[in-house]
Design a protein around this motif. Sequence first.
Motif, short mmCIF file in Angstrom:
data_model
loop_
_atom_site.label_atom_id
_atom_site.label_comp_id
_atom_site.label_asym_id
_atom_site.label_seq_id
_atom_site.Cartn_x
_atom_site.Cartn_y
_atom_site.Cartn_z
N ARG A 157 -42.82 61.20 94.94
CA ARG A 157 -42.41 61.88 93.52
C ARG A 157 -42.98 63.14 93.68
O ARG A 157 -43.71 63.66 92.55
CB ARG A 157 -42.99 60.94 92.44
CG ARG A 157 -42.05 59.69 92.37
CD ARG A 157 -42.27 59.13 90.96
NE ARG A 157 -41.91 57.59 90.92
CZ ARG A 157 -41.82 56.88 89.98
NH1 ARG A 157 -42.33 57.22 88.80
NH2 ARG A 157 -41.31 55.71 89.97
N SER A 158 -43.14 63.90 94.91
CA SER A 158 -43.75 65.37 94.83
C SER A 158 -43.03 66.10 95.71
O SER A 158 -43.35 66.96 96.36
CB SER A 158 -45.01 64.94 95.33
OG SER A 158 -45.30 64.41 96.39
N GLN A 159 -41.60 65.98 95.50
CA GLN A 159 -40.90 67.11 96.20
C GLN A 159 -40.77 67.02 97.85
O GLN A 159 -40.75 67.92 98.35
CB GLN A 159 -40.91 68.27 95.67
CG GLN A 159 -40.46 68.46 94.26
CD GLN A 159 -40.37 69.95 93.51
OE1 GLN A 159 -40.96 70.63 94.25
NE2 GLN A 159 -40.11 70.09 92.53
N GLY A 160 -41.38 65.89 98.58
CA GLY A 160 -41.51 65.79 99.69
C GLY A 160 -42.72 66.08 100.24
O GLY A 160 -42.99 66.02 101.30
N THR A 161 -43.67 66.58 99.43
CA THR A 161 -45.09 66.95 99.99
C THR A 161 -46.07 65.81 100.01
O THR A 161 -46.93 66.03 100.69
CB THR A 161 -45.62 67.84 99.05
OG1 THR A 161 -45.90 67.30 97.85
CG2 THR A 161 -44.82 69.19 98.77
N GLN A 162 -45.44 64.69 99.52
CA GLN A 162 -46.39 63.08 99.64
C GLN A 162 -47.84 63.46 99.00
O GLN A 162 -49.06 63.34 99.74
CB GLN A 162 -46.65 62.75 101.20
CG GLN A 162 -44.99 62.31 101.89
CD GLN A 162 -45.54 61.88 103.02
OE1 GLN A 162 -46.24 62.06 103.89
NE2 GLN A 162 -44.35 60.97 103.47
N TYR A 163 -47.93 64.17 97.76
CA TYR A 163 -49.02 64.51 97.14
C TYR A 163 -50.15 63.20 97.00
O TYR A 163 -51.12 63.08 97.08
CB TYR A 163 -48.81 65.08 95.98
CG TYR A 163 -50.24 65.30 95.20
CD1 TYR A 163 -50.94 66.33 95.94
CD2 TYR A 163 -50.54 64.66 93.99
CE1 TYR A 163 -52.17 66.56 94.98
CE2 TYR A 163 -51.91 64.83 93.45
CZ TYR A 163 -52.56 65.63 93.98
OH TYR A 163 -54.08 65.91 93.27
N SER A 164 -49.40 62.06 96.49
CA SER A 164 -49.97 60.84 96.17
C SER A 164 -50.78 60.53 97.47
O SER A 164 -52.35 60.14 97.62
CB SER A 164 -49.28 59.73 95.81
OG SER A 164 -48.95 59.85 94.56
N LEU A 165 -50.21 60.37 98.78
CA LEU A 165 -50.79 59.96 99.89
C LEU A 165 -51.78 60.89 100.39
O LEU A 165 -52.87 60.62 100.90
CB LEU A 165 -49.57 59.84 101.16
CG LEU A 165 -50.33 59.73 102.39
CD1 LEU A 165 -50.84 58.16 102.46
CD2 LEU A 165 -48.88 59.67 103.26
N ARG A 166 -51.70 62.16 100.31
CA ARG A 166 -52.73 63.53 100.61
C ARG A 166 -53.93 63.30 99.58
O ARG A 166 -54.95 63.58 100.19
CB ARG A 166 -51.98 64.76 100.65
CG ARG A 166 -50.96 64.95 101.56
CD ARG A 166 -50.46 66.10 101.73
NE ARG A 166 -49.66 66.90 100.55
CZ ARG A 166 -50.22 67.64 99.73
NH1 ARG A 166 -51.60 68.25 99.82
NH2 ARG A 166 -49.55 68.01 98.41
N ALA A 167 -53.47 63.00 98.22
CA ALA A 167 -54.72 63.10 97.59
C ALA A 167 -55.68 61.80 97.76
O ALA A 167 -56.90 61.96 97.91
CB ALA A 167 -54.33 62.96 96.05
N ALA A 168 -55.13 60.71 97.90
CA ALA A 168 -55.87 59.43 98.25
C ALA A 168 -56.54 59.58 99.63
O ALA A 168 -57.54 59.37 99.85
CB ALA A 168 -54.89 58.30 98.38
N ASN A 169 -55.91 60.23 100.68
CA ASN A 169 -56.60 60.42 101.89
C ASN A 169 -57.65 61.41 101.83
O ASN A 169 -58.83 61.26 102.31
CB ASN A 169 -55.36 61.30 102.90
CG ASN A 169 -56.22 61.61 104.20
OD1 ASN A 169 -56.37 60.92 105.18
ND2 ASN A 169 -56.26 62.93 104.20
N ALA A 170 -57.73 62.58 100.99
CA ALA A 170 -58.72 63.37 100.42
C ALA A 170 -59.86 62.51 100.13
O ALA A 170 -61.04 62.90 100.40
CB ALA A 170 -58.19 64.57 99.80
#
Length: 328
Positions: A157-170
């Motif tokens: 749900r972030s226009q293909g940028t995978q924000y949830s995944l990137r934020a959790a990884n951070a």
Amino acid sequence: MTNGDSREAQPAKNRRRQEAREKARVHRERQARRDRRGRVALQGGLALVLVAIVTTVGLIIWNGVQPPGPGPANMASDGIHIGEGFVATPTAALASDADPVPTQSDENGTVDIRVYVDYLCPYCKLFEETNAEQLEGYLETGAATVEIHPLAVLTSRSQGTQYSLRAANAAACVANYAPDNFWSFNSLLFENQPAEQTSGLPDTELLDIAEEAGVPVTGDMTDCVTDQRYKGWVNAATDRVLAADIPNSNIDEVDGTPIVIVNGKQYRGALDDASEFAAFVLAQSADGATSAGTSADADQDAEGDAESDEDDADESTPAPSESPTPAP
């Protein structure tokens, strides 16, 4: 026709035959060359197809046999356990596919609060904003511990940028490199939460937020965020939660985030009512204290009863004797 005319016509016919034969030869040679080129092209195409197939199979095999990705340090339970003074409990790193090690409950009556969040989830932000102050109060006094589990449920749900995944990884990177700054980083991620169906925050802004939270943004920390070092771990931890594989809880099915658990029981009250959550925490704390007290009293009563029985046996129980013989 005269004989002279016949003699003149014969060479002309021979010449035409010769020219026809030559044209036929040239045509055959051209056709042969075209056939050869076609065979070469076909063979080359087949070779490319075979190379592509072999490459694809090789990648599948490689992905199947390569070792699982790493997990972050200080998150052996799939979450980071934060105690009094916002200090994180240190734990060794596990592989992403390893079984998590549940955090042991505190036997001194400290309330155990676990929160499972997605940093793109607006309801998670609502719970955070509503209850952050009292959660911080619990941590400052040592009345409770808070264990935060970053998830990637809303990755699409972030226009293909995978924000949830990137934020959790951070968040996992912060847990690994600066665990005692995790609480601040977690709060700032919600404070700067992007809306769903937007591109979210770029990695550079995630690193800026980490720096604002007091995290030393070194080369290792930067690489951890931009390379998505713990991507595999985030996905595996998320899958475990979505499968309702949540230890020390009464949860059989997961229907959304946030998931809030207090002393093993899920909070299902209003996310925007701090008083209701505080009452739930108090109730679970009282239940825990009552159970512990009842258990202790029962143990003490059992010991007392055993001692009393021993004393009674010594004082009033007659010594064994032979059974009396009936009178004739």
